[in-house]
Design a protein around this motif. Structure first.
Motif, short mmCIF file in Angstrom:
data_model
loop_
_atom_site.label_atom_id
_atom_site.label_comp_id
_atom_site.label_asym_id
_atom_site.label_seq_id
_atom_site.Cartn_x
_atom_site.Cartn_y
_atom_site.Cartn_z
N VAL A 1 -9.37 5.28 0.22
CA VAL A 1 -8.18 5.01 1.03
C VAL A 1 -8.36 3.69 1.79
CG1 VAL A 1 -6.77 5.83 2.97
CG2 VAL A 1 -7.59 7.44 1.24
N PHE A 2 -9.57 3.45 2.30
CA PHE A 2 -9.86 2.20 3.00
C PHE A 2 -9.59 1.01 2.07
CE2 PHE A 2 -13.00 -1.12 4.15
CZ PHE A 2 -12.53 -1.41 5.44
N ILE A 3 -10.02 1.12 0.83
CA ILE A 3 -9.80 0.04 -0.13
C ILE A 3 -8.31 -0.12 -0.43
CG2 ILE A 3 -10.20 -0.67 -2.53
CD1 ILE A 3 -13.04 0.59 -2.20
N ALA A 4 -7.58 0.98 -0.53
CA ALA A 4 -6.13 0.90 -0.74
C ALA A 4 -5.46 0.18 0.43
CB ALA A 4 -5.54 2.30 -0.92
N LEU A 5 -5.93 0.43 1.64
CA LEU A 5 -5.38 -0.26 2.81
C LEU A 5 -5.73 -1.74 2.78
CD1 LEU A 5 -6.10 2.43 5.54
CD2 LEU A 5 -3.90 1.88 4.48
N LEU A 6 -6.95 -2.08 2.37
CA LEU A 6 -7.31 -3.49 2.23
C LEU A 6 -6.42 -4.18 1.21
CD1 LEU A 6 -11.23 -3.46 2.29
CD2 LEU A 6 -9.66 -4.13 4.13
N MET A 7 -6.12 -3.47 0.13
CA MET A 7 -5.25 -4.02 -0.90
C MET A 7 -3.85 -4.25 -0.34
SD MET A 7 -6.59 -1.82 -4.17
CE MET A 7 -5.54 -2.58 -5.40
N ALA A 8 -3.34 -3.28 0.43
CA ALA A 8 -2.01 -3.40 1.02
C ALA A 8 -1.93 -4.57 1.99
CB ALA A 8 -1.64 -2.09 1.74
N LEU A 9 -3.05 -4.86 2.66
CA LEU A 9 -3.09 -5.97 3.61
C LEU A 9 -3.56 -7.28 2.97
CD1 LEU A 9 -4.61 -4.02 6.63
CD2 LEU A 9 -2.26 -4.90 6.44
N ASP A 10 -3.74 -7.26 1.65
CA ASP A 10 -4.19 -8.43 0.88
C ASP A 10 -5.52 -8.95 1.42
OD1 ASP A 10 -3.94 -10.23 -1.22
OD2 ASP A 10 -2.96 -11.72 0.05
N LEU A 11 -6.47 -8.04 1.61
CA LEU A 11 -7.78 -8.40 2.15
C LEU A 11 -8.93 -8.09 1.19
CD1 LEU A 11 -7.42 -7.13 5.83
CD2 LEU A 11 -7.47 -9.51 5.05
N THR A 12 -8.64 -7.82 -0.06
CA THR A 12 -9.71 -7.42 -0.97
C THR A 12 -10.72 -8.52 -1.22
OG1 THR A 12 -8.25 -7.89 -2.83
CG2 THR A 12 -8.44 -5.59 -2.15
N GLU A 13 -10.31 -9.78 -1.10
CA GLU A 13 -11.28 -10.86 -1.29
C GLU A 13 -12.35 -10.83 -0.19
OE1 GLU A 13 -8.14 -12.52 1.38
OE2 GLU A 13 -8.05 -11.45 -0.51
N GLN A 14 -12.05 -10.18 0.91
CA GLN A 14 -13.01 -10.06 2.01
C GLN A 14 -14.17 -9.13 1.66
OE1 GLN A 14 -12.72 -11.95 4.79
NE2 GLN A 14 -10.90 -12.81 3.84
N LEU A 15 -13.99 -8.30 0.63
CA LEU A 15 -15.06 -7.39 0.24
C LEU A 15 -16.32 -8.12 -0.20
CD1 LEU A 15 -13.07 -4.61 -1.64
CD2 LEU A 15 -14.12 -4.48 0.61
N ASP A 16 -16.17 -9.29 -0.81
CA ASP A 16 -17.35 -10.07 -1.22
C ASP A 16 -18.14 -10.54 -0.01
OD1 ASP A 16 -17.21 -9.82 -3.96
OD2 ASP A 16 -15.91 -11.55 -4.19
#
Length: 107
Positions: A54-69
């Motif tokens: 769910v945390f990852i889905a929220l990051l995706m919704a906020l367009d923050l997935t590049e921050q995972l690296d």
């Protein structure tokens, strides 16, 4: 960040998630819709209480997935660990090999 417990770190990450949402001028309901979750789930995430998926889905919704690296860079296998893993590779699919004469007799 001088956080001393897992709970405190989770709360800090939740607060950062909340600030990211506010910076994008989105409500909890809007983020919930984008992520495909309930508004209460967003509320819990902002308190640091949410499942990883769910945390990852929220990051995706906020367009923050590049921050995972930056959050957790891809880990390379060290040469020492690689050597240990190669020593444990399976040599064959089953336990002991059967004698070919026994195999032919069982046909």
């Amino acid at each position: 960040m001088a956080v001393t417990t897992a709970t405190a770190l989770a709360e800090e990450i939740g607060e950062r998630l909340k600030q990211a949402r506010l910076n994008r001028d989105l409500t909890q309901s809007e983020v919930a819709t984008l992520a495909g979750v309930a508004r209460k789930t967003v509320l819990n995430a902002e308190k640091g209480k949410v499942q990883l998926e769910v945390f990852i889905a929220l990051l995706m919704a906020l367009d923050l997935t590049e921050q995972l690296d930056l959050f957790l860079p891809k880990q390379l296998i060290s040469p020492l660990q690689l050597a240990k893993l190669q020593g444990k590779q399976r040599q064959r699919a089953s336990g002991q090999r059967r004698n070919t004469n026994e195999e032919q007799a069982s046909w």
